[in-house]
Scaffold this motif. Sequence first.
Motif, mmCIF file in Angstrom:
data_model
loop_
_atom_site.group_PDB
_atom_site.id
_atom_site.type_symbol
_atom_site.label_atom_id
_atom_site.label_comp_id
_atom_site.label_asym_id
_atom_site.label_seq_id
_atom_site.Cartn_x
_atom_site.Cartn_y
_atom_site.Cartn_z
ATOM 1 N N SER A 70 0.829 -1.209 0.000
ATOM 2 C CA SER A 70 0.000 0.000 0.000
ATOM 3 C C SER A 70 0.862 1.257 0.000
ATOM 4 N N ARG B 94 2.174 1.984 -3.423
ATOM 5 C CA ARG B 94 1.126 2.540 -4.291
ATOM 6 C C ARG B 94 0.867 4.008 -3.984
ATOM 7 N N CYS B 95 1.055 4.394 -2.727
ATOM 8 C CA CYS B 95 0.830 5.791 -2.350
ATOM 9 C C CYS B 95 2.020 6.679 -2.697
ATOM 10 N N SER C 265 -7.865 12.028 -6.859
ATOM 11 C CA SER C 265 -9.083 11.403 -7.388
ATOM 12 C C SER C 265 -9.662 10.498 -6.306
ATOM 13 N N ASP C 266 -10.864 10.035 -6.536
ATOM 14 C CA ASP C 266 -11.490 9.109 -5.584
ATOM 15 C C ASP C 266 -10.646 7.844 -5.425
ATOM 16 N N GLU C 267 -10.091 7.356 -6.522
ATOM 17 C CA GLU C 267 -9.247 6.158 -6.470
ATOM 18 C C GLU C 267 -8.012 6.398 -5.597
ATOM 19 N N ASN C 268 -7.404 7.563 -5.757
ATOM 20 C CA ASN C 268 -6.219 7.860 -4.964
ATOM 21 C C ASN C 268 -6.555 8.093 -3.492
ATOM 22 N N GLU D 8 -8.875 6.494 -1.988
ATOM 23 C CA GLU D 8 -9.040 5.123 -1.489
ATOM 24 C C GLU D 8 -7.687 4.488 -1.195
ATOM 25 N N ARG D 9 -6.700 4.750 -2.028
ATOM 26 C CA ARG D 9 -5.349 4.235 -1.771
ATOM 27 C C ARG D 9 -4.827 4.743 -0.428
ATOM 28 N N GLU E 257 -6.577 5.932 2.095
ATOM 29 C CA GLU E 257 -7.379 5.385 3.184
ATOM 30 C C GLU E 257 -6.974 3.946 3.497
#
Length: 71
Positions: free
Chosen positions: A27, A30-31, A41-44, A46-47, A49
Amino acid sequence: MVEHCKVTVLKNQLDLLDKLANVLSYSFDRCVEIKDQTQFSDENLERLELLTTRFTRLSDLLTQKFFRLID
């Protein structure tokens, strides 16, 4: 007998900690890709979070279970 059980429990907890640390590392990687962004973005989001959730889970396991086992 009791010492053998404690060692087994400690080993199991160490295995779990290792797995959680690997997932947290994934994780984190990915961040890192999005660290310089100023808008997410919403996807980022979520990453991010997911990273914080995994960090909290690992931290809780360390403090609530593992450190108490070795105390």
